[in-house]
Scaffold this active site. Structure first.
Site, PDB file in Angstrom:
ATOM      1  N   PRO A  53      -8.748  -3.372 -83.690  1.00  0.00           N
ATOM      2  CA  PRO A  53      -9.716  -3.865 -82.691  1.00  0.00           C
ATOM      3  C   PRO A  53      -9.399  -3.379 -81.280  1.00  0.00           C
ATOM      4  O   PRO A  53      -8.335  -2.795 -81.050  1.00  0.00           O
ATOM      5  CB  PRO A  53      -9.537  -5.387 -82.781  1.00  0.00           C
TER       6      PRO A  53
ATOM      7  N   THR B 187      -9.709   3.639 -88.381  1.00  0.00           N
ATOM      8  CA  THR B 187     -10.056   4.513 -87.257  1.00  0.00           C
ATOM      9  C   THR B 187      -9.027   4.298 -86.150  1.00  0.00           C
ATOM     10  O   THR B 187      -8.832   3.169 -85.689  1.00  0.00           O
ATOM     11  CB  THR B 187     -11.464   4.161 -86.734  1.00  0.00           C
TER      12      THR B 187
ATOM     13  N   PHE C 156     -16.216   7.547 -93.158  1.00  0.00           N
ATOM     14  CA  PHE C 156     -17.497   7.762 -92.463  1.00  0.00           C
ATOM     15  C   PHE C 156     -18.636   6.916 -93.023  1.00  0.00           C
ATOM     16  O   PHE C 156     -19.778   7.085 -92.610  1.00  0.00           O
ATOM     17  CB  PHE C 156     -17.881   9.243 -92.524  1.00  0.00           C
TER      18      PHE C 156
ATOM     19  N   ALA D 230     -21.393   4.063 -93.707  1.00  0.00           N
ATOM     20  CA  ALA D 230     -22.084   3.133 -92.809  1.00  0.00           C
ATOM     21  C   ALA D 230     -22.292   1.825 -93.551  1.00  0.00           C
ATOM     22  O   ALA D 230     -22.622   1.837 -94.747  1.00  0.00           O
ATOM     23  CB  ALA D 230     -23.437   3.708 -92.391  1.00  0.00           C
TER      24      ALA D 230
ATOM     25  N   LEU E 230     -13.499   9.465 -84.069  1.00  0.00           N
ATOM     26  CA  LEU E 230     -13.937   8.871 -82.801  1.00  0.00           C
ATOM     27  C   LEU E 230     -15.146   9.630 -82.258  1.00  0.00           C
ATOM     28  O   LEU E 230     -16.102   9.037 -81.756  1.00  0.00           O
ATOM     29  CB  LEU E 230     -12.816   8.917 -81.754  1.00  0.00           C
TER      30      LEU E 230
ATOM     31  N   PHE F 145     -20.891  10.271 -80.860  1.00  0.00           N
ATOM     32  CA  PHE F 145     -22.159  11.025 -80.897  1.00  0.00           C
ATOM     33  C   PHE F 145     -23.292  10.172 -81.483  1.00  0.00           C
ATOM     34  O   PHE F 145     -24.419  10.213 -80.998  1.00  0.00           O
ATOM     35  CB  PHE F 145     -22.005  12.307 -81.728  1.00  0.00           C
ATOM     36  N   LEU F 146     -22.982   9.395 -82.532  1.00  0.00           N
ATOM     37  CA  LEU F 146     -24.022   8.556 -83.145  1.00  0.00           C
ATOM     38  C   LEU F 146     -24.503   7.488 -82.164  1.00  0.00           C
ATOM     39  O   LEU F 146     -25.704   7.292 -81.971  1.00  0.00           O
ATOM     40  CB  LEU F 146     -23.478   7.890 -84.419  1.00  0.00           C
TER      41      LEU F 146
ATOM     42  N   CYS G 180     -17.609  -0.996 -85.047  1.00  0.00           N
ATOM     43  CA  CYS G 180     -17.015   0.330 -84.778  1.00  0.00           C
ATOM     44  C   CYS G 180     -17.476   1.014 -83.492  1.00  0.00           C
ATOM     45  O   CYS G 180     -16.642   1.466 -82.709  1.00  0.00           O
ATOM     46  CB  CYS G 180     -17.286   1.249 -85.961  1.00  0.00           C
TER      47      CYS G 180
HETATM   48  N1  LIG Z   1     -16.320  -1.596 -91.371  1.00  0.00           N
HETATM   49  C1  LIG Z   1     -16.713  -0.331 -91.453  1.00  0.00           C
HETATM   50  O1  LIG Z   1     -17.841  -0.033 -91.799  1.00  0.00           O
HETATM   51  C2  LIG Z   1     -15.768   0.785 -91.123  1.00  0.00           C
HETATM   52  C3  LIG Z   1     -16.206   2.108 -91.284  1.00  0.00           C
HETATM   53  C4  LIG Z   1     -15.327   3.136 -90.984  1.00  0.00           C
HETATM   54  C5  LIG Z   1     -14.065   2.841 -90.506  1.00  0.00           C
HETATM   55  N2  LIG Z   1     -13.696   1.541 -90.338  1.00  0.00           N
HETATM   56  C6  LIG Z   1     -12.335   1.286 -89.827  1.00  0.00           C
HETATM   57  O2  LIG Z   1     -11.583   0.670 -90.868  1.00  0.00           O
HETATM   58  C7  LIG Z   1     -10.638  -0.254 -90.295  1.00  0.00           C
HETATM   59  C8  LIG Z   1     -10.796  -1.618 -90.938  1.00  0.00           C
HETATM   60  O3  LIG Z   1     -12.126  -2.086 -90.671  1.00  0.00           O
HETATM   61  P1  LIG Z   1     -12.715  -3.379 -91.380  1.00  0.00           P
HETATM   62  O4  LIG Z   1     -14.103  -3.529 -90.903  1.00  0.00           O
HETATM   63  O5  LIG Z   1     -12.442  -3.312 -92.852  1.00  0.00           O
HETATM   64  O6  LIG Z   1     -11.755  -4.515 -90.728  1.00  0.00           O
HETATM   65  P2  LIG Z   1     -11.518  -6.018 -91.198  1.00  0.00           P
HETATM   66  O7  LIG Z   1     -10.979  -6.733 -90.010  1.00  0.00           O
HETATM   67  O8  LIG Z   1     -12.748  -6.535 -91.879  1.00  0.00           O
HETATM   68  O9  LIG Z   1     -10.385  -5.926 -92.337  1.00  0.00           O
HETATM   69  C9  LIG Z   1      -9.055  -5.610 -92.075  1.00  0.00           C
HETATM   70  C10 LIG Z   1      -8.152  -6.365 -93.061  1.00  0.00           C
HETATM   71  O10 LIG Z   1      -6.810  -5.946 -92.858  1.00  0.00           O
HETATM   72  C11 LIG Z   1      -5.960  -7.062 -93.145  1.00  0.00           C
HETATM   73  N3  LIG Z   1      -4.630  -6.837 -92.563  1.00  0.00           N
HETATM   74  C12 LIG Z   1      -4.284  -6.769 -91.254  1.00  0.00           C
HETATM   75  N4  LIG Z   1      -2.985  -6.482 -91.117  1.00  0.00           N
HETATM   76  C13 LIG Z   1      -2.475  -6.365 -92.362  1.00  0.00           C
HETATM   77  C14 LIG Z   1      -1.181  -6.063 -92.872  1.00  0.00           C
HETATM   78  N5  LIG Z   1      -0.147  -5.810 -92.065  1.00  0.00           N
HETATM   79  N6  LIG Z   1      -1.014  -6.026 -94.224  1.00  0.00           N
HETATM   80  C15 LIG Z   1      -2.071  -6.264 -95.041  1.00  0.00           C
HETATM   81  N7  LIG Z   1      -3.315  -6.535 -94.616  1.00  0.00           N
HETATM   82  C16 LIG Z   1      -3.517  -6.595 -93.288  1.00  0.00           C
HETATM   83  C17 LIG Z   1      -6.713  -8.227 -92.535  1.00  0.00           C
HETATM   84  O11 LIG Z   1      -6.277  -9.454 -93.089  1.00  0.00           O
HETATM   85  C18 LIG Z   1      -8.167  -7.889 -92.889  1.00  0.00           C
HETATM   86  O12 LIG Z   1      -8.564  -8.498 -94.099  1.00  0.00           O
HETATM   87  C19 LIG Z   1     -10.872  -0.230 -88.794  1.00  0.00           C
HETATM   88  O13 LIG Z   1      -9.990   0.686 -88.204  1.00  0.00           O
HETATM   89  C20 LIG Z   1     -12.298   0.297 -88.682  1.00  0.00           C
HETATM   90  O14 LIG Z   1     -12.531   0.943 -87.462  1.00  0.00           O
HETATM   91  C21 LIG Z   1     -14.501   0.506 -90.660  1.00  0.00           C
END
Ligand SMILES: NC(=O)c1ccc[n+]([C@@H]2O[C@H](COP(=O)([O-])OP(=O)(O)OC[C@H]3O[C@@H](n4cnc5c(N)ncnc54)[C@H](O)[C@@H]3O)[C@@H](O)[C@H]2O)c1
Length: 437
Positions: free
Chosen positions: A73, A112, A142, A144, A201, A206-207, A256
């Protein structure tokens, strides 16, 4: 991970999380995430080669390849507050992997992250001094939300970054071989680590920039009588521009876009590039402007006050087909309306009441908000409707019925330009659409 398990039947995939409630939900048929096709994908592999567990240390110890997919975050404290990515969860994972040992491993950044995060992960792993060797790769995601399963089944590309050494190239090949079990090799591209980290990033920047660009033009359309959908259609037919991501709306949301642009902008500052930093930051400022403009337009239409008026909110998710409300434009809009002393009736087909309360920072007994089980209920007795998410079911509502049970004059603020304007006007509403005079 569910898709990898489904497609790579000889690979055992274990998803671990600190959050037991989430893991329990992943082991049930009420998954913590709503995503079309996800339950079927999970069910197809769960209990065979896909497992969900809170046994973190043991799983890390036994694994050959570890995808770090934890949250990154925006920092909400200390230096870089409000801009930089908070990498403490990534760092904890790296330390945990170093601690448990168990063999040579490939550690893949799936989260990310800012450019050069892999350096931090490498340093922590190499300091472990446990006799095992580690390769750190970057494999950004990537997909969505809302279309995750189809995006994973048939991605535009898979990107894998690694070190340009014999060991690095072998590690990249090993992860590429997983994806190659269902994705055309030509779509699996490999780069150095830093290009891969920065590409994610940049893709999000860009999006989001396209959305802010068309939203900026929507303000000018409203002032001049041009129609933003007509402008978007005309420019989108230029093959150099293309038609996607040109839909004007109340603004982008999701976990994101904002965090990744703020992070990109912060990185530019850090590397002594203030002009580049300001350039990207403007994409976020334009998004905030669009949300404020929407509420201002509601106020202007309703005799400059919404105090004591009840407003129906249709949709709270940041987009359709997801129960994710993180950074949803609905948050800023609802908060502003509450600040102006309106009361709200909210309906979203997938977002839970608890999620909405927590997003708004309100207590369960706040009597300014009523949670409704249907769109018709959410609009009953209200002065205005604000449509904030483009859920398909809103297209087939009975607008005559909705109008008949509202206070008059009744207003319809279509924050997604979703409904055919004639239908709304014929029902009797005063209509506001984004980017239309
Ligand atoms: N949500 C999307 O569509 C998306 C798309 C592309 C990239 N991302 C990237 O993926 C990453 C995760 O996104 P998300 O939406 O799934 O986040 P999220 O907050 O929904 O999930 C993250 C999970 O990680 C767990 N966690 C944290 N620290 C931990 C640890 N030390 N050991 C085990 N588990 C742990 C948390 O309990 C949580 O359940 C981010 O960097 C985000 O930018 C997300």
């Amino acid at each position: 991970m569910a898709m990898i398990a489904k497609q790579c039947k000889d690979t055992i995939v274990t998803v671990v999380d600190l959050n037991k409630e989430r893991i329990d939900a992943w082991n049930s048929d009420t998954l913590p995430i709503y995503e079309p096709g996800l339950l079927e994908t999970v069910q197809c592999a769960r209990g065979k080669n896909l497992f969900f567990s809170t046994e973190i240390d043991q799983t890390l110890k036994e694994s050959d390849v570890i995808f770090i997919s934890v949250n990154t975050p925006t920092k909400d404290y200390g230096s870089g507050k409000g801009k930089a990515a908070d990498l403490r969860f990534i760092e904890l994972c790296a330390r945990n992997i170093a601690k448990v040992g168990g063999g040579d491993k490939i550690v893949v950044e799936k989260s990310t992250v800012p450019v050069r995060t892999a350096q931090m992960v490498k340093e922590i792993l190499s300091e472990a001094n446990n006799g095992y060797s580690y390769q750190v790769l970057s494999n950004p995601e990537f997909l969505a939300e809302g279309t995750a399963i189809t995006d994973l089944e048939n991605p535009d590309r898979v990107l894998i970054g690694g070190e340009i050494t014999d060991e690095g190239i072998q590690a990249v090949e090993k992860v590429a071989n997983l994806y190659a079990q269902w994705i055309d090799r030509k779509k699996i591209i490999t780069t150095n680590l830093w290009s891969s980290e920065l590409s994610k990033l940049t893709a999000n920047a860009f999006l989001a920039q396209r959305i802010s660009s068309i939203n900026a033009i929507s303000a000018l359309c409203e002032a001049t009588g041009a129609d933003v959908d007509e402008v978007a259609n005309a420019i989108g037919m230029d093959s150099r521009i293309g038609p996607k991501f040109l839909k004007s709306s109340v603004g982008f949301g999701g976990s994101c876009f904002q965090k990744d642009i703020l992070n990109l902008s912060y990185l530019c500052q850090h590397f002594g590039l203030p002009e580049v930093s300001d350039y990207w930051n403007q994409v976020v400022l334009m998004n905030d402007y669009q949300k404020n403009r929407f509420v201002q337009r509601m106020m202007d239409a309703m005799f400059n006050t919404v105090s004591g008026k009840e407003i129906g909110i249709l949709g709270f998710a940041f987009k359709k087909d997801t129960n994710d409300a993180r950074e949803s434009p609905a948050i800023a809009i609802c908060l502003k309306l509450l600040e102006e002393r309106a009361t709200l009736r909210i309906y979203d087909p997938q977002v839970k009441k608890e999620t909405i309360l927590s997003a708004l920072g309100l207590l369960a007994n706040d009597d300014r908000i009523t949670f409704c089980k249907s769109a018709i209920d959410a609009t009953s007795g209200t002065h205005a409707v604000a449509l904030l998410t483009e859920w398909e079911e809103f297209k087939s509502l009975n607008f005559n019925e909705i109008y008949s049970q509202m206070e008059k004059p009744a207003y319809f603020f279509d924050g997604r330009n979703l409904i055919e304007p004639k239908i709304i006007k014929d029902a009797g509403f005063r209509l506001y659409r984004i980017g239309k005079k």
